[in-house]
Design an enzyme around this catalytic site. Sequence first.
Site, short mmCIF file in Angstrom:
data_model
loop_
_atom_site.label_atom_id
_atom_site.label_comp_id
_atom_site.label_asym_id
_atom_site.label_seq_id
_atom_site.Cartn_x
_atom_site.Cartn_y
_atom_site.Cartn_z
CD GLN B 128 -86.99 2.83 -38.48
OE1 GLN B 128 -88.15 3.21 -38.40
NE2 GLN B 128 -86.24 3.11 -39.50
CE1 TYR B 130 -87.92 -1.64 -38.50
CE2 TYR B 130 -88.46 -0.10 -40.23
CZ TYR B 130 -88.86 -0.92 -39.21
OH TYR B 130 -90.19 -1.02 -38.90
CB SER B 131 -80.24 1.44 -41.45
OG SER B 131 -81.29 2.10 -42.09
CD GLU B 246 -98.71 9.93 -35.33
OE1 GLU B 246 -97.65 9.31 -35.47
OE2 GLU B 246 -99.53 9.71 -34.43
CD GLU B 374 -81.16 9.92 -55.07
OE1 GLU B 374 -81.13 9.63 -53.85
OE2 GLU B 374 -80.93 11.07 -55.49
#
Lengths: 370, 396
Positions: B128, B130-131, B246, B374
């Site tokens: 992934q 994304y960040s 899942e 958070e």
Amino acid sequence: MITGWSEEHDQLREVVRRFLLEKSNPERVRELADGGAAGDPAVWRQMAEQLGLQGLAVPEQYGGTGMGPVELGVVMEELGRALYVGPYFSTVALAAQALTACADTTAQAAFLPRIADGSLTATVAVSDTDLGFDTTDVATTAERGGGAEWTVSGTKRYVVDGGTAGLILVAARIGDEVGLFAVDADQSGVRATPVETLDITRAVASVEFTDAAATRIDTGDADAIARAGDLATAAFAAEQIGGASAALDMTVEYAKIRVQFERPIGSFQAIKHRCADLLVQIESGRSAAFYAAALLADGDPEGAIATSAAAAWCATAYAKSSRENVQFHGGIGYTWECDAHLYLRRATVSTIVLGAPTAHRVRIADLMEV
Amino acid sequence: MAQQTTSVDHDAETDDEFRARIRRWFAENAPGRRPRDPNERKAWVRAFHASMYDARMTGPSWPVEYGGMGLSFARQVIYQEEAARARVPSPLGTGLGIVAPTIIKYGTPEQRERWLGPMLRQDLIWCQGYSEPGAGSDLPALRTTARREGDMYIVNGQKVWTTHGSDADVFFTLVRTGTQESRQKGITYLIIDADSPGITVRPLRDITGAAHFAEVFFDDVEVPVDNRIGEENEGWPLVRTSLGHERAAGAMNQATNYRRILDELIDLVRERGLGSDLIIRDRIADFEIRVRLMKYNASRVINDIIVRGEPGAASSVSRLFITMFEQELHEFAVEMLGADGIVTRGSDLAVQKGRWLMGFIATRASTIGAGTSEIQRNTIAEQVLGLPRDPAMPAR
């Protein structure tokens, strides 16, 4: 894995919730609390005759509907949510379940049909000095004879609904042994004195027995009293989670409408995060109470640990939720007019009913042989 | 690739028969011993997943047409239990439960054909992307750009915290095709081959001292427009597609896993004679309660899915519940072990190869990765409890 929360349970929940919305709204709870928390006899009859709630966990041959701990948990959760005032916990969760946990068909036939039809209220008193099922804390004695088959003498310091119950199931010592006795409360040998506790919505009395006529109940195996305690405890955990849930709902509703610094206080993370943490605790407690009931219903040996897990967890969740509810209501939360204190009272006293969280953790550590 | 399909009449089979069949298959095709060498281990995992795929024994929740087993949810749970029992290695790469449903839902038939089977078979390892350094919890702030030139996007920028990024064959990424100000309205979902020219992957040493993450740099990387899932600038809604079911089964696996870990900790308490310490007993009892509640929560979510078709409230809280548990459990273990607890695994003095200390360090990520606690709390507060949005936060 146990599966079992079905659509029928949703329907039962819905019926009970609707009933209580009308019969146990906050104004009514306050009126009944002012009247010594004995409950409303008309509502009690409707619960038995229209909804069959008293006979929920009573076998069909004794006039009940033959459901079990899981269904009772659903009802108890709703009663806790509504802060219902009346002898349901004592009569059904304590006494009816204690009778079914025992092997005495004569006692069952004598009392269960009257419990199921709402004509008899009852309670259980095991410990002398506490509200639990600890049989080592029994100095009350039972003796043969005296006109009756048995007589019971001693004082049970804290008995839920001890001032109004028609039947009291009393643990008493016969030599080294502890037996369970059925005592008709309507006799001169039984004297109840109300005990004022923090919780004005639940009646507790100190009950003194002086050569009170009693019938011995055949408990069957030695574990019957402990099993009765577990059944009551699982039901009580469900009641507590209902109350915890209601207190959180109250907080959330208020946080949506109360504006400070030109925004609803519920938009501040300081409030949000604590509400989210409460939800985590409460939903996990709801799972715990349900599983404890389901395992007990199945007679699963895991039931004892699961019950103590639910008891310790749900009591803590309720205490926390009720305290946060006062806090989040600010100055209003500290007033008598705000319902927050009613939940705080119920939660705080509930924490020690049927064993404090620490006591349940001790039991778990013992059972795990840590 | 050749597919050896066994014809099974699923409807005629009972749950018990299904379990027995799955168990027998795993017993007969057991993955063997886990190699210690990282490269050998990688090959071993891939080979086992390929064999499962070829026998139609993987992808329990995936539709049959994409190479999966198309099982009902109850059967998926049985499958997961048996897979855990057989110690089937987890697939390599990350976010398969996110990217696969996204491709199934938003991809073209060609894209499904091209990627889904190889993903399940582990011919391609996915990670992934994304960040970014400035866009973690605030993902819509991402800055990696994709400029359209004919049939190609030209990608420039940097991703970070790419778990197992060094192993990846393919990245599924979010890139900016609109202006920076357009935030989530100018984001596109792009699939990028790891061997494209202009990509640099740099392992990132983390707090444990090992490199589980990587930084990925894109320098004028050409990506075919065919690799775009969905429309340009409309990638944001795709982010939230995932296999919720899942996750529910995964929570049960975690409960089983932590049951075992707690039992090992209780053994340690007994070995060290700490069981008579009332405070330690109380803490252990509390963990005992929580490890059970983890299981009860997971069972309840599974029950809700089976009975009502929806996971319900318990599913939204189970992740926070588990992360708090795993951190506190390891914090307690380290404290309980006293001086022995702070010895790292390289030392002869380390207790059980320093696993409790390693767990303590590694679980710092539990409350950060895949959305901080958070952010999780905000989500629960807003989406489950219905509390109002923080005006400082962007709309979802």
